[in-house]
Design an enzyme around this catalytic site. Structure first.
Site, PDB file in Angstrom:
ATOM      1  N   LYS A  83      47.833  37.091  71.701  1.00  0.00           N
ATOM      2  CA  LYS A  83      47.284  38.214  71.205  1.00  0.00           C
ATOM      3  C   LYS A  83      48.322  39.055  70.401  1.00  0.00           C
ATOM      4  O   LYS A  83      49.247  39.278  71.027  1.00  0.00           O
ATOM      5  CB  LYS A  83      46.631  39.099  72.373  1.00  0.00           C
ATOM      6  N   LEU A 332      43.721  49.173  90.833  1.00  0.00           N
ATOM      7  CA  LEU A 332      42.637  50.027  91.001  1.00  0.00           C
ATOM      8  C   LEU A 332      42.667  51.050  91.969  1.00  0.00           C
ATOM      9  O   LEU A 332      41.835  52.422  91.914  1.00  0.00           O
ATOM     10  CB  LEU A 332      41.324  49.356  90.882  1.00  0.00           C
TER      11      LEU A 332
END
Length: 500
Positions: A83, A332
């Site tokens: 990427k 999270l």
């Protein structure tokens, strides 16, 4: 009321939850301190993980380097691709696109950034697009990639998050981590100190520990439900609170870009892996509903669906504390920023490195807790501002979602950066923040801010000298890109035998 705890050496560490966060913590602790610690990770096969964090940023390579993880092995196991940046489509306005790449752009002068010379060149008609002066951006446009000498190409990965967790599990178990199957039925606290004493599983097994790492995801079972740490809600700045995800078969060559496509009430991601494509739509339930969001996603994916759509709920924001007592939240459980800039895994990694730097081997210190929390808060605030920037600075006015985003009042820290760049073209990086000057410049220019002025240093170059300076940079980049193989071809060769 909590009483002062007695300092005692940390020998038993219990990680609550697996997934990317849990197994990254397990890998980091076991590789560094495994000989001194008893590390157990509780994970239930019945509880799924979010598992859509499939795009990363270049800092993951730092973690892999510290863990001495072989890149080819990692890419083979996770079906990864490379990427070079993120393509933002329909963000500035419908039909207008730009790329936030991982590279540097041009050459800075000690008095002024390259953007000032580029700005002057645009005025004189001798400069191309800002992206013409960035190697990674030009390579991504042509879907080319290769490792270059002296780390001459900045890159990250697209990867299968589920496979990554399994890869790290094998890695961690080699260094002594014990995985314990089961669901947490009860969290037992010490009545005097208020610290967590043990976790009881539904099987009746009880795991005692000196330090507990909360990787239970949005539930935040330890840091939130048990330790009572509250949550700061940022939904007045970041409207999105839902996502729907699905995987599809690949129908073309994998490109070295994450695609982020602006939609009517959110944005769509498209992440190409070796064996499939990850897709999803991040949206705000205030502006659309699940049925409409799913219809939008299904109308804009390519290839046959491999999974059933999965809806996720989240609340953007952060815990008031990520370390309280003998409990540290990572992932999270500590907070969440939507995945627009692929920062979730970075924040996990930073939490782990911060923990290693402050590991309380001889006992937990309140000074360490305070410093850990201060650093974690400052870091996520900087990233929060960068993400809000994408919504605030836009010319889109076609839907209530985009109109309200453009009209919102943003944090003063962000407003200062916007005003500074708009008026002077200057960008200054806050010490230790994730996104460097070039990231801020690419996004602000891409979203439509053209500075009102440039630094006077750029005026010292005549037209011919400036044209030569700019042309030399873009010409060298073009020659390099022309020699690179296609991204698809390079990954096939680099990851030979991985299923291509």
């Amino acid at each position: 009321m909590e009483q002062a705890r007695q300092k005692r050496p940390i020998r038993k560490v219990v990680i609550a939850g697996g997934g990317t966060a849990g197994w990254m913590v397990a890998a980091g602790l076991s590789k560094s301190l495994g000989r001194r610690l008893d590390i157990k990770l509780i994970e239930s096969d019945e509880i799924g993980t979010v598992g859509v964090g499939e795009a990363t940023i270049p800092t993951l390579m730092n973690f892999h380097h510290l863990m001495e993880i072989d890149e080819r092995e990692f890419m083979a196991e996770t079906m990864a691709t490379f990427k070079l940046g993120i393509s933002f489509e329909n963000w500035r306005d419908v039909g207008l696109d730009y790329i936030h790449s991982f590279g540097t752009t041009g050459t800075d002068h000690w008095t002024a950034g390259f953007q000032h010379f580029w700005h002057k060149g645009r005025e004189r008609g001798v400069a191309g697009d800002y992206g013409d002066y960035c190697l990674e951006l030009k390579a991504s446009l042509q879907s080319r990639f290769a490792h270059l000498p002296q780390n001459g190409m900045n890159y990250a990965y697209h990867m299968d998050a589920g496979r990554y967790a399994r890869f790290l599990r094998k890695f961690s178990e080699r260094f002594g981590v014990e995985r314990v199957e089961g669901k947490i039925a009860e969290v037992r606290k010490d009545l005097i100190s208020g610290d967590i004493r043990a976790l009881r599983l539904d099987s009746g097994v009880e795991l005692e520990g000196d330090l507990f790492i909360d990787c239970t995801g949005f539930r935040a079972l330890l840091i939130g439900e048990t330790m009572g740490v509250g949550y700061e809600d940022w939904s007045h700045w970041l409207f999105n609170d839902s996502a729907v995800a699905l995987q599809t078969k690949s129908v073309g060559d994998a490109i070295p870009l994450t695609r982020s496509i602006g939609r009517e009430a959110g944005w769509q991601w498209r992440i190409p892996l070796q064996h499939r494509v990850g897709n999803g739509l991040v949206y705000s339930s205030r502006y659309t509903d699940d049925e409409a969001a799913l219809a939008t996603l299904q109308a804009n994916v390519e290839g046959e669906a491999l999974t059933q759509p999965r809806v996720l709920r989240f609340k953007p924001g952060q815990r008031h504390q990520t370390w309280k007592g003998n409990c540290i939240a990572i992932g999270l459980a500590s907070g969440f920023l939507e995945p627009i800039e692929s920062t979730s895994i970075h924040l996990i990694q930073r939490g782990i490195i911060r923990l290693m730097q402050m590991f309380p081997s001889d006992g937990i210190s309140q000074a360490d807790i305070d410093e850990y929390n201060a650093q974690a808060q400052a870091e996520i605030h900087h990233i929060r501002d960068f993400i809000i920037l994408h919504y605030k600075v836009t010319d889109r006015r076609d839907t209530p979602y985009w109109r309200d985003a453009a009209g919102m009042k943003v944090p003063a820290s962000l407003q200062h950066r916007i005003d500074l760049f708009r008026e002077t073209g200057r960008v200054f990086r806050v010490p230790n923040e994730l996104f460097a000057e070039n990231s801020w410049i690419q996004v602000m220019l891409g979203q439509g801010i053209l500075p009102a002025q440039h630094h006077q240093t750029a005026d010292l170059m005549g037209d011919e000298e400036l044209a030569h300076f700019l042309g030399g940079i873009s010409g060298a980049i073009d020659r390099t890109v022309a020699q690179l193989p296609s991204h698809q071809q390079y990954v096939q060769q680099y990851c030979a035998g991985t299923g291509w």
